[in-house]
Design a protein around this motif. Sequence first.
Motif: not given
Length: 335
Positions: A312-326, A246-247
């Motif tokens: 570089i844009a995801v260095d401090k972004a929340a990993d939301i992969s577990a949700h499977g999609g936006w 999540a950016l």
Amino acid sequence: DAGLPPAPRVAVPTGEHLDGLAPGWAAAFRAVVAQLAAAGIEIVETDISPLLEAARLLYDGAFVAERYAAVGSHLDANRDLIGTDLDPTVAAIVLAGASATAADWARDVAHLARLGAAGKEALAGCSALLTPTTTWHPTLAEVAADPVGANARMGRYTNFANLLDMASLAIPAGQVGGLPFGVMLTGAAGSDRTLAALGHTLLSPCVDLFVVGAHLSGQPLNHQLVEAGATLLRPVSTSADYRLFALETVPPKPGLVRVGAAGNGVPIEGELWRVPAAGFGTFVGGVPAPMVIGKVTLSDGSSVSGFLVEPIAVDKAADISAHGGWRRYRSEQGL
């Protein structure tokens, strides 16, 4: 005419109305139909019997009297030129128009009106009818042996348009057996822009684009795809090689990163859109950093263009992969 509606539908003849095509032409026509369907156009098989019956009136009905009214007196006055300066087949057809009576004309006008109404009903809800342009490439010898029959056969899909005041657009569609093959779009009078837009769909190269966030259907930036002329193909997922973040952007967007097998990747849901090449260039030119367009591998193993993000844009972004999609992430967050 305003061009294509949001969900265009195109009618095609049922199988029996494609009988008698030159060898290989039916397969070539089905390939064009598949191309339209792949571009997001809904295909509707339609019984076009009324239109084909109307086509036969061009030669078999009283309407040939119009030709006699136009040039019959000239032919009568120059019968000695028939067979030399005047084509004998054309002259015979035109001169035969003199035998049509007013009753014949009135009968055929009424019959044509009924066939036209039935044809209009058959095509209701469709932007156009797609047919082969003609049925074969006759040789000069074949035309000479049966000129009226050869021309009637060639005009199977065109003659009714003349009589019913319809618009048509012929489109080249490759070759069969070393000879040109083409298709034709036919619609109501004045539908030229619609036919041109459909023809453009057939002639223009397209790019399949995987979208994963703000460009999904119903999301804030989806209008950019629509304005580029894109059509939604289907929901799809990536291979299990990606992570989604999540950016902190406005509007909110996710960032898709390929991590490979060693990076604990998962499948990420998205949509596959088909974008005309011309619109794709404009669309990509407007994509802001840190978003990029690269190659994305889908769950079926295919590779398409798609939205990715600079690592570089995801260095401090929340990993939301577990949700499977936006979409699922936004829904589960109450957003």
